[in-house]
Design a protein around this motif. Sequence first.
Motif, short mmCIF file in Angstrom:
data_model
loop_
_atom_site.label_atom_id
_atom_site.label_comp_id
_atom_site.label_asym_id
_atom_site.label_seq_id
_atom_site.Cartn_x
_atom_site.Cartn_y
_atom_site.Cartn_z
N ASP B 28 35.15 15.07 26.73
CA ASP B 28 34.08 14.90 27.71
C ASP B 28 33.18 13.70 27.36
N HIS B 29 33.77 12.68 26.75
CA HIS B 29 33.01 11.49 26.38
C HIS B 29 32.67 10.65 27.60
N GLU B 30 31.46 10.09 27.57
CA GLU B 30 31.03 9.26 28.69
C GLU B 30 31.67 7.87 28.62
N SER B 93 37.23 6.19 22.92
CA SER B 93 36.15 6.84 23.66
C SER B 93 35.02 7.17 22.70
N SER B 94 33.81 7.30 23.27
CA SER B 94 32.66 7.68 22.46
C SER B 94 31.66 8.40 23.35
N SER B 95 30.66 8.98 22.70
CA SER B 95 29.73 9.83 23.44
C SER B 95 28.32 9.27 23.39
#
Lengths: 111, 115
Positions: B28-30, B93-95
């Motif tokens: 669920d990373h933005e 990916s990252s959050s």
Amino acid sequence: SQELEQSPQSLIVQEGKNLTINCTSSKTLYGLYWYKQKYGEGLIFLMMLQKGGEEKSHEKITAKLDEKKQQSSLHITASQPSHAGIYLCGADSGNTGKLIFGQGTTLQVKP
Amino acid sequence: DVKVTQSSRYLVKRTGEKVFLECVQDMDHENMFWYRQDPGLGLRLIYFSYDVKMKEKGDIPEGYSVSREKKERFSLILESASTNQTSMYLCASSSYMDWTHYEQYFGPGTRLTVT
């Protein structure tokens, strides 16, 4: 723009020896990230440093960020063949979420 | 554990073909990113996305486009593949959860050869 320079570009060490990889930034670092990459694969996150003088360790790998937050070192104690790979430093220069990366240091560990 | 998957590990395409590289993350990373990695040049950012339907150019966007229709999926498109696009392509990916930490988590990479 910010640049990261790693040294050495490559390193061959005998198993059991200690080694150090350096990462130097042209600008102050907001965060410094160390990754390891096995040949032909993706990057594995090792650790992140943020504060001047900070030091973190994971198993036999220790990373440090200098007080001025422009240079980081990655030190491996008693190297093993499993440590072989490409080590990359990454940095977020402006708290943007985007990272820039150094060119990587290729490490070979001879049994 | 964060898992980032890429649709292919190895891909061989002909010059002029349209190529799709798919990336899916399950945390669920933005934020999602596409890089290419070449010997002597390191990792270079092609495009990134901070949210669904949002995209921003990285350092080398020429010849590429991206699509992010769903939060978990980020596609890289080579409209007309050329031999100089032969490379290793890495998705990450990252959050935003912690504004001081931007660890990016990477997929295994796709080695693309354009002949």
